[in-house]
Design an enzyme around this catalytic site. Structure first.
Site, PDB file in Angstrom:
ATOM      1  N   SER A 215      -4.296  55.824  -3.825  1.00  0.00           N
ATOM      2  CA  SER A 215      -4.084  56.601  -4.953  1.00  0.00           C
ATOM      3  C   SER A 215      -3.006  57.425  -5.090  1.00  0.00           C
ATOM      4  O   SER A 215      -2.280  57.707  -6.032  1.00  0.00           O
ATOM      5  CB  SER A 215      -5.341  56.897  -5.567  1.00  0.00           C
ATOM      6  OG  SER A 215      -5.960  55.712  -6.141  1.00  0.00           O
TER       7      SER A 215
ATOM      8  N   LYS B 246     -18.755  57.379  -9.717  1.00  0.00           N
ATOM      9  CA  LYS B 246     -18.148  57.028 -11.046  1.00  0.00           C
ATOM     10  C   LYS B 246     -19.469  56.968 -12.318  1.00  0.00           C
ATOM     11  O   LYS B 246     -19.201  57.348 -13.402  1.00  0.00           O
ATOM     12  CB  LYS B 246     -17.874  55.532 -11.090  1.00  0.00           C
ATOM     13  CG  LYS B 246     -16.576  55.063 -10.494  1.00  0.00           C
ATOM     14  CD  LYS B 246     -16.072  53.894 -10.400  1.00  0.00           C
ATOM     15  CE  LYS B 246     -14.749  53.789  -9.600  1.00  0.00           C
ATOM     16  NZ  LYS B 246     -14.194  52.379  -9.496  1.00  0.00           N
TER      17      LYS B 246
ATOM     18  N   ASP C 202     -11.196  50.945 -15.135  1.00  0.00           N
ATOM     19  CA  ASP C 202     -11.209  49.752 -14.155  1.00  0.00           C
ATOM     20  C   ASP C 202     -11.251  48.471 -14.865  1.00  0.00           C
ATOM     21  O   ASP C 202     -10.578  47.303 -14.234  1.00  0.00           O
ATOM     22  CB  ASP C 202     -12.737  49.739 -13.469  1.00  0.00           C
ATOM     23  CG  ASP C 202     -12.667  51.028 -12.502  1.00  0.00           C
ATOM     24  OD1 ASP C 202     -11.529  51.281 -11.897  1.00  0.00           O
ATOM     25  OD2 ASP C 202     -13.564  51.710 -12.139  1.00  0.00           O
TER      26      ASP C 202
ATOM     27  N   ALA D 120     -17.968  50.560 -11.036  1.00  0.00           N
ATOM     28  CA  ALA D 120     -16.714  49.456 -11.297  1.00  0.00           C
ATOM     29  C   ALA D 120     -17.234  48.044 -11.897  1.00  0.00           C
ATOM     30  O   ALA D 120     -16.695  47.703 -12.866  1.00  0.00           O
ATOM     31  CB  ALA D 120     -15.980  49.070  -9.859  1.00  0.00           C
TER      32      ALA D 120
ATOM     33  N   ASN E  24     -26.340  41.330  -7.166  1.00  0.00           N
ATOM     34  CA  ASN E  24     -26.264  42.674  -6.560  1.00  0.00           C
ATOM     35  C   ASN E  24     -27.476  42.423  -5.487  1.00  0.00           C
ATOM     36  O   ASN E  24     -28.482  41.850  -5.486  1.00  0.00           O
ATOM     37  CB  ASN E  24     -26.576  43.624  -7.462  1.00  0.00           C
ATOM     38  CG  ASN E  24     -26.029  45.041  -6.872  1.00  0.00           C
ATOM     39  OD1 ASN E  24     -25.156  44.976  -6.453  1.00  0.00           O
ATOM     40  ND2 ASN E  24     -27.120  46.203  -7.135  1.00  0.00           N
ATOM     41  N   ARG E  25     -27.249  43.182  -4.318  1.00  0.00           N
ATOM     42  CA  ARG E  25     -27.991  43.370  -3.401  1.00  0.00           C
ATOM     43  C   ARG E  25     -29.216  43.801  -3.794  1.00  0.00           C
ATOM     44  O   ARG E  25     -30.352  43.373  -3.616  1.00  0.00           O
ATOM     45  CB  ARG E  25     -27.310  44.451  -2.244  1.00  0.00           C
ATOM     46  CG  ARG E  25     -28.191  44.705  -0.917  1.00  0.00           C
ATOM     47  CD  ARG E  25     -27.548  45.797  -0.060  1.00  0.00           C
ATOM     48  NE  ARG E  25     -27.174  47.049  -0.764  1.00  0.00           N
ATOM     49  CZ  ARG E  25     -26.601  47.805  -0.037  1.00  0.00           C
ATOM     50  NH1 ARG E  25     -26.193  47.581   1.171  1.00  0.00           N
ATOM     51  NH2 ARG E  25     -26.364  48.970  -0.704  1.00  0.00           N
ATOM     52  N   THR E  26     -29.188  44.884  -4.579  1.00  0.00           N
ATOM     53  CA  THR E  26     -30.447  45.417  -5.375  1.00  0.00           C
ATOM     54  C   THR E  26     -30.759  44.774  -6.660  1.00  0.00           C
ATOM     55  O   THR E  26     -29.774  45.307  -7.453  1.00  0.00           O
ATOM     56  CB  THR E  26     -30.437  46.776  -5.470  1.00  0.00           C
ATOM     57  OG1 THR E  26     -30.177  47.684  -4.091  1.00  0.00           O
ATOM     58  CG2 THR E  26     -31.815  47.601  -5.741  1.00  0.00           C
TER      59      THR E  26
ATOM     60  N   ARG F 235     -30.902  46.720  -9.934  1.00  0.00           N
ATOM     61  CA  ARG F 235     -29.794  47.141 -10.468  1.00  0.00           C
ATOM     62  C   ARG F 235     -28.853  46.375 -11.457  1.00  0.00           C
ATOM     63  O   ARG F 235     -28.418  46.845 -12.558  1.00  0.00           O
ATOM     64  CB  ARG F 235     -28.824  47.850  -9.398  1.00  0.00           C
ATOM     65  CG  ARG F 235     -28.661  49.396  -9.262  1.00  0.00           C
ATOM     66  CD  ARG F 235     -27.734  49.821  -8.272  1.00  0.00           C
ATOM     67  NE  ARG F 235     -26.808  50.751  -8.737  1.00  0.00           N
ATOM     68  CZ  ARG F 235     -25.847  51.026  -8.085  1.00  0.00           C
ATOM     69  NH1 ARG F 235     -25.539  50.979  -6.763  1.00  0.00           N
ATOM     70  NH2 ARG F 235     -24.853  51.853  -8.556  1.00  0.00           N
TER      71      ARG F 235
ATOM     72  N   TYR G 222      -8.852  46.701  -1.933  1.00  0.00           N
ATOM     73  CA  TYR G 222      -7.511  46.455  -1.856  1.00  0.00           C
ATOM     74  C   TYR G 222      -7.045  47.004  -0.317  1.00  0.00           C
ATOM     75  O   TYR G 222      -5.843  46.913   0.093  1.00  0.00           O
ATOM     76  CB  TYR G 222      -6.631  47.553  -2.685  1.00  0.00           C
ATOM     77  CG  TYR G 222      -6.894  48.830  -2.818  1.00  0.00           C
ATOM     78  CD1 TYR G 222      -7.644  49.477  -3.624  1.00  0.00           C
ATOM     79  CD2 TYR G 222      -6.169  49.361  -1.977  1.00  0.00           C
ATOM     80  CE1 TYR G 222      -7.599  50.811  -3.396  1.00  0.00           C
ATOM     81  CE2 TYR G 222      -6.258  50.880  -1.799  1.00  0.00           C
ATOM     82  CZ  TYR G 222      -7.177  51.564  -2.516  1.00  0.00           C
ATOM     83  OH  TYR G 222      -7.201  52.908  -2.621  1.00  0.00           O
TER      84      TYR G 222
HETATM   85  P1  ATR Z   1     -18.995  51.922  -7.595  1.00  0.00           P
HETATM   86  O1  ATR Z   1     -19.224  53.216  -8.659  1.00  0.00           O
HETATM   87  O2  ATR Z   1     -17.473  52.120  -6.839  1.00  0.00           O
HETATM   88  O3  ATR Z   1     -18.959  50.637  -8.228  1.00  0.00           O
HETATM   89  P2  ATR Z   1     -21.268  52.254  -6.332  1.00  0.00           P
HETATM   90  O4  ATR Z   1     -22.051  52.463  -7.565  1.00  0.00           O
HETATM   91  O5  ATR Z   1     -21.726  53.186  -5.053  1.00  0.00           O
HETATM   92  O6  ATR Z   1     -19.748  52.316  -6.165  1.00  0.00           O
HETATM   93  O7  ATR Z   1     -21.803  50.733  -6.080  1.00  0.00           O
HETATM   94  C1  ATR Z   1     -21.401  50.015  -5.056  1.00  0.00           C
HETATM   95  C2  ATR Z   1     -21.734  48.635  -5.199  1.00  0.00           C
HETATM   96  O8  ATR Z   1     -21.545  47.902  -3.780  1.00  0.00           O
HETATM   97  C3  ATR Z   1     -23.131  48.568  -5.318  1.00  0.00           C
HETATM   98  O9  ATR Z   1     -23.531  47.276  -6.205  1.00  0.00           O
HETATM   99  C4  ATR Z   1     -23.931  47.959  -3.903  1.00  0.00           C
HETATM  100  O10 ATR Z   1     -25.128  47.386  -3.837  1.00  0.00           O
HETATM  101  P3  ATR Z   1     -26.541  48.055  -4.269  1.00  0.00           P
HETATM  102  O11 ATR Z   1     -26.593  48.685  -5.795  1.00  0.00           O
HETATM  103  O12 ATR Z   1     -27.410  47.195  -3.622  1.00  0.00           O
HETATM  104  O13 ATR Z   1     -26.320  49.320  -3.415  1.00  0.00           O
HETATM  105  C5  ATR Z   1     -22.839  47.262  -3.293  1.00  0.00           C
HETATM  106  N1  ATR Z   1     -23.020  47.481  -2.002  1.00  0.00           N
HETATM  107  C6  ATR Z   1     -22.502  48.340  -1.253  1.00  0.00           C
HETATM  108  N2  ATR Z   1     -22.801  48.047   0.137  1.00  0.00           N
HETATM  109  C7  ATR Z   1     -23.172  46.783   0.246  1.00  0.00           C
HETATM  110  C8  ATR Z   1     -23.382  45.730   1.273  1.00  0.00           C
HETATM  111  N3  ATR Z   1     -23.397  46.169   2.616  1.00  0.00           N
HETATM  112  N4  ATR Z   1     -23.907  44.804   0.881  1.00  0.00           N
HETATM  113  C9  ATR Z   1     -23.949  44.330  -0.409  1.00  0.00           C
HETATM  114  N5  ATR Z   1     -23.756  45.235  -1.470  1.00  0.00           N
HETATM  115  C10 ATR Z   1     -23.275  46.291  -1.224  1.00  0.00           C
END
Ligand code: ATR
Length: 280
Positions: free
Chosen positions: A19, A68, A100, A128, A147-149, A152, A224
């Site tokens: 940026s 964010k 975004d 994002a 999502n992993r979790t 969320r 990116y």
């Molecule tokens: P941003 O605000 O830029 O979106 P964030 O709120 O920290 O950043 O979100 C990051 C995202 O990447 C989340 O969906 C996170 O998944 P979790 O909610 O399970 O934490 C995901 N993420 C980050 N590292 C990951 C990984 N190694 N495998 C899968 N998902 C991942």
């Protein structure tokens, strides 16, 4: 002599953000006496950092991972960012915005992708993801949030329904990553909004491989750096059309630039500067 107007980005890690190169190129091209820096700010310092920046009279600020959603509490969010629950831009008066989603949808449309009525599989449920899913729903797409979790993803989907961004008719569906294989076949677009694949964080990793993709899938990574992430390499192997994260970086940046300065950003120069930096 007039003071140089300072802008910046806060988040952590921000060491590899482009940026500053992008916005400093824009300031130079338009002959503005402004400078843009990156500041590594962790969650526990976010409130003090934002208040400090406003007190110092910065021209504006971008907010990135992982702030964010948190940063929303320390600004006056506009109606849209309040509804989606995350910001990536703050102006000099402390108003918050999120660019975004518009940046991502612009990149998709520019690539010729029909957004309306398409099924979009989106990885991630963070700040994002909220902005991008809200914009996609507004454009008439169906969004599968994986999502992993998973909880969320459920919270994100519930928010879209509660805020009437989703019509509540199944146009947004929360999933865990273990459910991706059962839905990827019906998706026309796949967007990664997580940090997986990012230089310095999880470079070389991807949440899906070529064998899971079909050739009519458009694969878009908002990471990116590097220019070609592991996800995009896999997508090319599968014969998919790909969209690089540089596009969303530049388009969200241009939208922030307009909020701060009222001026149209010099997009081609910004994109060239970012690409040159990525090529090293
Ligand atoms: P941003 O605000 O830029 O979106 P964030 O709120 O920290 O950043 O979100 C990051 C995202 O990447 C989340 O969906 C996170 O998944 P979790 O909610 O399970 O934490 C995901 N993420 C980050 N590292 C990951 C990984 N190694 N495998 C899968 N998902 C991942």
């Amino acid at each position: 002599m007039a003071l140089t107007q300072v802008y910046g980005i806060i988040g952590s890690p921000v060491g590899h953000t482009l940026s500053p190169i992008m916005h400093n190129t824009a300031f130079k091209e338009l002959g503005l006496n402004c400078v843009y820096h990156a500041f590594d700010v962790r969650r526990e310092n976010a409130e003090r950092a934002i208040k400090g920046v406003l007190a110092l009279g910065f021209g504006g600020l971008n907010v990135t991972i992982p702030l964010k959603e948190l940063a929303l509490h320390y600004v006056n969010p506009d109606a849209w960012s309040r509804r989606i629950g995350s910001i990536n831009t703050i102006d000099s008066k402390g108003n918050g915005y999120n660019t975004d989603g518009v940046g991502a949808v612009r990149a998709l449309k520019e690539a010729g992708v029909k957004v309306k009525d398409s099924s979009v599989l989106m990885f991630g449920a963070g700040g994002a993801a909220k902005s991008i899913s809200a914009e996609l729903l507004t454009e008439g797409a169906r969004v599968l949030v994986a999502n992993r979790t998973k909880s969320r993803a459920v919270i994100l989907a519930d928010r879209m329904v509660r805020e009437n961004i989703s019509c509540g008719c199944g146009d947004i569906e929360p999933l865990g990553l273990d459910e991706v294989n059962s839905v990827i076949g019906e998706a026309q677009v796949l967007i990664n909004t997580t940090s997986v694949g990012m230089h310095g964080v999880a470079e070389g990793q991807t949440l899906v491989r070529a064998e899971q993709m079909h050739k009519d899938l458009v694969v878009f990574d908002i990471v990116y750096n590097p220019l070609e992430t592991e996800l995009l390499k896999e997508a090319r192997k599968a014969g998919c059309m790909t969209i690089e994260g540089v596009k969303v970086l530049v388009y969200q940046g241009a939208a922030s630039f307009k909020i701060w300065t009222g001026l149209d950003a010099p997009i081609p120069s910004m994109e060239s500067a970012v690409r040159a930096a990525l090529r090293g």
